[in-house]
Write an enzyme that holds these catalytic residues in place. Structure first.
Site, PDB file in Angstrom:
ATOM      1  N   LYS A  32       0.819  -1.215   0.000  1.00 14.93           N
ATOM      2  CA  LYS A  32       0.000   0.000   0.000  1.00 14.93           C
ATOM      3  C   LYS A  32       0.852   1.264   0.000  1.00 14.93           C
ATOM      4  O   LYS A  32       0.484   2.250  -0.634  1.00 14.93           O
ATOM      5  CB  LYS A  32      -0.956   0.009   1.185  1.00 14.93           C
ATOM      6  CG  LYS A  32      -0.312   0.121   2.551  1.00 14.93           C
ATOM      7  CD  LYS A  32      -1.362   0.122   3.650  1.00 14.93           C
ATOM      8  CE  LYS A  32      -0.739   0.206   5.018  1.00 14.93           C
ATOM      9  NZ  LYS A  32       0.038   1.440   5.222  1.00 14.93           N
ATOM     10  N   THR A  33       1.989   1.241   0.710  1.00 14.09           N
ATOM     11  CA  THR A  33       2.855   2.425   0.711  1.00 14.09           C
ATOM     12  C   THR A  33       3.402   2.677  -0.688  1.00 14.09           C
ATOM     13  O   THR A  33       3.494   3.819  -1.142  1.00 14.09           O
ATOM     14  CB  THR A  33       4.010   2.250   1.711  1.00 14.09           C
ATOM     15  OG1 THR A  33       3.473   1.987   3.011  1.00 14.09           O
ATOM     16  CG2 THR A  33       4.864   3.513   1.772  1.00 14.09           C
ATOM     17  N   ASP A 223      -3.863   7.363   4.370  1.00 14.39           N
ATOM     18  CA  ASP A 223      -3.346   6.025   4.663  1.00 14.39           C
ATOM     19  C   ASP A 223      -4.013   5.514   5.941  1.00 14.39           C
ATOM     20  O   ASP A 223      -4.451   6.299   6.787  1.00 14.39           O
ATOM     21  CB  ASP A 223      -1.828   6.097   4.849  1.00 14.39           C
ATOM     22  CG  ASP A 223      -1.181   4.722   4.869  1.00 14.39           C
ATOM     23  OD1 ASP A 223      -1.860   3.731   4.552  1.00 14.39           O
ATOM     24  OD2 ASP A 223       0.019   4.639   5.215  1.00 14.39           O
ATOM     25  N   GLU A 224      -4.083   4.183   6.100  1.00 14.87           N
ATOM     26  CA  GLU A 224      -4.665   3.551   7.295  1.00 14.87           C
ATOM     27  C   GLU A 224      -6.058   4.121   7.590  1.00 14.87           C
ATOM     28  O   GLU A 224      -6.397   4.460   8.738  1.00 14.87           O
ATOM     29  CB  GLU A 224      -3.739   3.749   8.507  1.00 14.87           C
ATOM     30  CG  GLU A 224      -2.320   3.262   8.320  1.00 14.87           C
ATOM     31  CD  GLU A 224      -2.195   1.740   8.315  1.00 14.87           C
ATOM     32  OE1 GLU A 224      -3.238   1.054   8.339  1.00 14.87           O
ATOM     33  OE2 GLU A 224      -1.063   1.243   8.270  1.00 14.87           O
ATOM     34  N   GLN A 254      -7.530  -4.796   9.651  1.00 13.31           N
ATOM     35  CA  GLN A 254      -6.471  -4.276  10.514  1.00 13.31           C
ATOM     36  C   GLN A 254      -6.938  -3.068  11.323  1.00 13.31           C
ATOM     37  O   GLN A 254      -6.118  -2.274  11.784  1.00 13.31           O
ATOM     38  CB  GLN A 254      -5.241  -3.904   9.683  1.00 13.31           C
ATOM     39  CG  GLN A 254      -4.580  -5.084   8.996  1.00 13.31           C
ATOM     40  CD  GLN A 254      -3.271  -4.698   8.325  1.00 13.31           C
ATOM     41  OE1 GLN A 254      -2.259  -4.458   8.976  1.00 13.31           O
ATOM     42  NE2 GLN A 254      -3.283  -4.640   7.008  1.00 13.31           N
ATOM     43  N   ARG A 603       2.819  -9.451  10.734  1.00 10.80           N
ATOM     44  CA  ARG A 603       4.089  -8.710  10.826  1.00 10.80           C
ATOM     45  C   ARG A 603       5.247  -9.600  10.378  1.00 10.80           C
ATOM     46  O   ARG A 603       6.347  -9.103  10.121  1.00 10.80           O
ATOM     47  CB  ARG A 603       4.377  -8.245  12.264  1.00 10.80           C
ATOM     48  CG  ARG A 603       3.371  -7.293  12.915  1.00 10.80           C
ATOM     49  CD  ARG A 603       3.041  -6.118  12.046  1.00 10.80           C
ATOM     50  NE  ARG A 603       1.872  -6.404  11.228  1.00 10.80           N
ATOM     51  CZ  ARG A 603       1.532  -5.730  10.126  1.00 10.80           C
ATOM     52  NH1 ARG A 603       2.304  -4.747   9.706  1.00 10.80           N
ATOM     53  NH2 ARG A 603       0.457  -6.047   9.431  1.00 10.80           N
TER      54      ARG A 603
END
Length: 758
Positions: A32-33, A223-224, A254, A603
């Protein structure tokens, strides 16, 4: 450079979105980044001016990384000049600070407003509770602040809070809320929630300001997005309303910050909020092995509140996940340490491993084991660097130089180092402040001028005022030079030595680190002292993690968001711990706990160790066996993906639908596992049958004995049991806490007066 050549088809579709509202459901490790960065670079390549782009990130660390990536793509440094300077990329709080500094007059706040952190807020609330003579048991500082924060996240002000108050207690809370806001205004301060709330109010009350920023920022990116609250949603909506070009990236699986106001419906109802919006999914994972993804997919599939997606990867299946049941938390720590030693023996660095847990308290046994064995480690989430006493002292001086009305900062340092200014002088200063409506600095100056202080107190006051005056006249100096003048003027390092504390060298090192931070800020040439203070107020320990230091990180699963490691340990996987006990009676909270476990699993790139303890002590000596029920999340991992490791003192007896860990050396307790905890078997009231298990007379007596007792819960604090019912061998208690009435299982309560189990 071809921006699209390294992207998969779904990523390309997002980057090339023609305009309008777009929700990108981006699974963990799906790039996504990279997509956000490429989207911004694509906009720039298509002729969009850098100043017309606004991007919100969830952490300062993410903002730095994004600026650096954009700079690398477009060929300029991400933090200097040109494109890097004109782009607005930052967290919600940092962006609102930047906007409010520019629009302070329109917002009705001082341009040099202070930003109050948790400790500052607690000082104000504690003073108000004392002033109003409210019972501290019913108006605990933490609980009051939580209620105020919840209200602010919903954009509910004191007047509205009072209007809907349903009880005398609620009305007193509303009174405290109103006085708290007045005290912040008097001190020229905003708290973290205000940074966003005041910005939203500004855009609502001043259509001209909203129009100006809406016209400037032609593209808004977030973002997020799954972790945004109502106030943040309103901010984004206001800024994107003019043009509708909103590009948000998030993952409903998430969403883990509901406890601080994050609203999952911002994702689930995106199309309703932005009619005509497009939704794209990124499901290809570039981080984890196939087995880790299969485990994560299987666990999260138990949630109902989700858009739905399935992560996949081109990597090999990899090793199975490992699950170890230890005898207690110390045995668990030894198993974690051996796992980390194996990680190192395979030629990997310690900084590519992390130990995650649900609560900070769990770090104690883990840290002790790693210390004894000499394994380098760092705990994230203890006392933050910017919360340490000496750091807060020095920053308080700098805050006062910018904002003399900051009473919290004034009372922190007015007699630090000691200047002979005691409680009697404080009462005189407070009397002048109240009577004349002046700042504490002005009040102290008036007392000196009028000769109202003793000779010794006057000398001390002169020294303090001299330091503040010199700083105030040099606000345009580089921050590092200001900081060195502060150290010289206060002789603060000698003050630390005079305290004679064992950790003097550590505190001195913290002062030196703060000086280095000031030097780094000055070298970047990014602003004045007020900007430096804003940056320090908004940084977290995760933002400050040093790169390249070879040590294993110990941190909560919440703090691990956005990070990744070769090897990950998820410790403390017991019912009541992970998932947390406060979530077991609420379906929505339980789903959030499952999302948190999903975040912890994803993670990891290569290996995962899951651990639980058959016996774990809680509340120090007041605890005892936790109950030994292994987390349902472990049971939700398909058996074929799990390699089980059993302590020699325990026996593994598989059975249909579950398994039993039997104690061979864990006292007399048996630790039982079964499937179906999310829907525990409960008999309907009044129902009977020949297969019904008779209720033991002892349980019936326990129900009656517990009603009216004072109990303690580690999250909600002290409360009174007002009702109870038997629930599958435990008591489900209805407890009236200061924060409201909750239903809590008896095993998560201890006696309020003597610490005995409820």
């Amino acid at each position: 450079m071809n921006l699209l050549e390294s992207l998969n088809p779904e990523q390309c579709a997002a980057v090339e979105h023609p305009g309008g509202a777009l929700l990108v459901i981006a699974g963990a490790g799906s790039g996504k980044t990279r997509v956000l960065t490429a989207r911004i670079a694509r906009l720039l390549a298509n002729g969009v001016l850098p100043r017309a782009i606004l991007a919100f990130t969830f952490t300062n660390r993410a903002a730095r990384e994004m600026r650096a990536r954009i700079g690398a793509v477009v060929g300029v440094p991400g933090s200097a000049g040109g494109v890097g300077r004109e782009l607005w990329v930052g967290t919600f709080h940092a962006t609102c600070v930047r906007l409010l500094r520019r629009e302070a007059e329109a917002a009705g706040i001082p341009r040099g407003f202070a930003i109050y952190d948790r400790e500052d807020q607690e000082a104000v609330i504690r003073g108000l509770v004392k002033k109003l003579e409210l019972p501290e048991t019913a108006f605990r500082v933490g609980t009051v602040l939580a209620r105020i924060s919840d209200a602010k996240n919903e954009l509910v002000g004191p007047a509205e809070f009072e209007r809907v108050a349903a009880s005398p207690h609620e009305r007193r809370l509303a009174e405290v809320y109103g006085l708290y806001q007045k005290e912040l205004a008097r001190n020229g301060a905003l708290d973290f929630d205000d940074l966003i709330g005041v910005t939203v109010r500004l855009l609502h009350d001043r259509p001209d300001v909203a129009e100006r920023y809406g016209q400037r920022f032609q593209h808004v990116l977030v973002d997020e997005y799954q972790d945004t609250n109502h106030a943040q949603f309103r901010l984004v909506h206001a800024l994107a309303a003019v043009h509708g070009n909103l590009f948000v990236v998030g993952d409903d699986d998430q969403s883990i910050y509901g406890w601080r106001g994050a609203d999952l419906s911002n994702v689930l109802e995106f199309e309703r909020a932005f009619p005509g919006a497009t939704v794209l999914r990124l499901e290809q994972n570039y981080r984890s092995t196939g087995n880790i993804l299969r485990a994560a997919n299987a666990v999260i599939a138990h949630n109902r509140a989700r858009k739905g997606k399935t992560l996949w990867c081109e990597r090999e299946a990899g090793a199975r996940l490992r699950f170890a049941l230890a005898e207690d938390e110390f045995d668990e720590a030894r198993r974690v340490r051996r796992f980390l030693e194996d990680h190192v023996r395979r030629g990997r660095r310690l900084d590519e491993a992390a130990v995650l847990y649900r609560t900070n308290a769990q770090s104690r046994a883990l840290e002790s084991e790693l210390l004894q064995q000499g394994l380098a480690h760092e705990i994230v989430g203890g006392v933050s660097f910017y919360q340490r006493r000496e750091v807060k002292d020095l920053l308080a001086y700098l805050r006062l130089a910018v904002n003399p009305a900051d009473a919290v900062a004034f009372w922190r340092v007015w007699n630090t180092p000691r200047r002979g200014l005691g409680s009697a002088v404080r009462r005189e200063v407070e009397a002048v402040m109240s009577g004349r409506g002046v700042t504490p600095v002005e009040a102290l100056r008036a007392l000196v001028r009028e000769g109202a202080l003793s000779r010794a107190a006057a000398r001390g006051a002169d020294r303090l005022l001299g330091v503040l005056d010199e700083l105030a006249t040099r606000l345009e100096d580089p921050v590092d030079l200001l900081f060195m003048r502060l150290l010289a003027g206060t002789d603060y390092l000698r003050h630390l030595e005079s305290l004679g504390e064992e950790d003097c060298e550590d505190r001195r090192a913290n002062v030196e680190e703060l000086a280095a931070a000031a030097g780094g800020f000055a070298a970047r040439g990014e602003g004045a002292l007020s900007d430096f203070l804003a940056e320090t107020a908004l940084l977290t320990d995760v933002d400050r993690l040093a790169e390249g230091v070879d040590r294993v990180l110990l941190l909560t699963a919440h703090n691990a968001k956005g990070l990744e490691f070769d090897s990950v340990v998820v410790a403390g996987l017991e019912e009541g711990l992970f998932p947390h006990g406060s979530a077991l009676e609420d379906a929505a909270e339980l789903e959030e706990e499952r999302r948190l476990f999903y975040v912890a699993l994803t993670r990891a790139r290569d290996e995962v160790l899951l651990t639980a303890a058959a016996t774990r002590r809680r509340f120090g000596a007041l605890g005892g066996p936790l109950g030994g029920q292994v987390s349902r999340f472990v049971e939700e991992v398909p058996a074929e993906l799990l390699e089980r490791e059993v302590s020699p003192a325990l026996a593994w007896q598989p059975r249909t639908g579950g398994a039993r860990w039997e104690g061979g050396g864990v006292g007399a307790s048996t630790v039982a596992l079964r499937r179906g905890w999310s829907e525990p078997v409960r008999e309907a009231p009044g129902r009977s049958g020949r297969n019904r298990t008779p209720e033991p007379a002892g349980r019936r007596g326990a129900v009656h004995r517990v009603i009216g007792r004072e109990v303690y819960h580690e999250v909600f604090g002290r409360g009174i049991v007002v009702d109870a019912e038997d629930a599958a061998g435990d008591l489900k208690c209805t407890v009236r806490f200061a924060s409201g009435t909750k239903k809590v299982m008896g095993r998560f309560l201890t006696g309020g007066s003597d610490g005995d189990p409820a």
